[in-house]
Design a protein around this motif. Structure first.
Motif, mmCIF file in Angstrom:
data_model
loop_
_atom_site.group_PDB
_atom_site.id
_atom_site.type_symbol
_atom_site.label_atom_id
_atom_site.label_comp_id
_atom_site.label_asym_id
_atom_site.label_seq_id
_atom_site.Cartn_x
_atom_site.Cartn_y
_atom_site.Cartn_z
ATOM 1 N N ASN A 20 36.668 46.389 43.027
ATOM 2 C CA ASN A 20 37.114 45.644 42.081
ATOM 3 C C ASN A 20 35.714 45.364 41.174
ATOM 4 O O ASN A 20 35.000 44.562 41.540
ATOM 5 C CB ASN A 20 37.518 44.104 42.674
ATOM 6 N N ALA A 23 38.121 42.786 38.058
ATOM 7 C CA ALA A 23 39.621 42.488 37.669
ATOM 8 C C ALA A 23 40.286 41.185 38.091
ATOM 9 O O ALA A 23 39.554 40.552 38.606
ATOM 10 C CB ALA A 23 40.399 43.518 38.734
ATOM 11 N N GLY A 62 40.001 46.968 37.281
ATOM 12 C CA GLY A 62 39.363 45.975 36.514
ATOM 13 C C GLY A 62 38.225 46.511 35.239
ATOM 14 O O GLY A 62 37.643 47.658 35.837
ATOM 15 N N CYS A 91 42.698 47.984 32.243
ATOM 16 C CA CYS A 91 41.161 47.377 32.265
ATOM 17 C C CYS A 91 40.420 48.427 32.651
ATOM 18 O O CYS A 91 39.309 48.968 32.167
ATOM 19 C CB CYS A 91 41.054 46.081 33.074
#
Length: 176
Positions: A20, A23, A62, A91
């Motif tokens: 991650n 995100a 993310g 993203c």
């Protein structure tokens, strides 16, 4: 060419590391949903691992923020070669709605080389499974059979007549 190389390099099961990079957790929920018994991605031989040192594949979700940029690079460098990187979600593809924020460096490609992108906000679990299966050569690539053409703008919304009805179609199917 990359698909053939992947088939040769990843003959056994894939161990996946989830990263991650900033995100909103929408993509994280969908990635974890793929691992549930309902979707059962382990039937394809994929398993989630906790350390990048044990992983063959990195799933980045993310937009990469400035604080997470060195951590993402460190995790990527800890993975043994050969390795694949998937950008999961809008993203990770290009920064999403955060692309011009001061603390966002951009998509996942700003931190590490990305092999495949799976767009969506968040992408559905079926899209994630299809993207990974496509990368591994387990399924054939699907192409939309229609061609779209964007109609001209702006549309005068106060002029409602036949011409307005014809122009009110944003995309029109082009037939051969």
């Amino acid at each position: 060419m990359l698909a053939n190389l992947i088939k040769k390099a990843f003959l056994k099961s894939l161990w996946v590391y989830h990263c991650n990079a900033g995100a909103c957790n929408g993509c994280d929920i969908e990635i974890l949903n793929v691992l549930t018994p309902y979707y059962d991605i382990e039937r394809f031989g994929m398993k989630l691992v906790a350390s990048p040192r044990h992983a063959d594949v990195m799933l980045i979700s993310g937009a990469v923020t400035r604080p997470t940029l060195p951590i993402v690079k460190k995790a990527y460098n800890a993975m043994p070669s050969p390795k694949l990187v998937f950008g999961i979600g809008s993203c990770a593809v290009g920064g999403g709605c955060w692309f011009d924020c001061y603390n966002v460096t951009g998509g996942a490609d700003k931190a590490v080389p990305v092999n495949y992108y799976i767009p969506g906000c968040p992408p559905r679990p079926e899209a994630i499974i299809y993207g990974v299966a496509l990368a591994l050569g387990l399924v054939e690539k699907k192409v939309a059979p229609i061609e779209l053409k964007q109609m001209e703008f702006p549309i005068d919304m106060y002029e409602r007549n036949k011409a307005w009805e014809e122009r009110n179609v944003i995309y029109k199917l082009i037939k051969d």
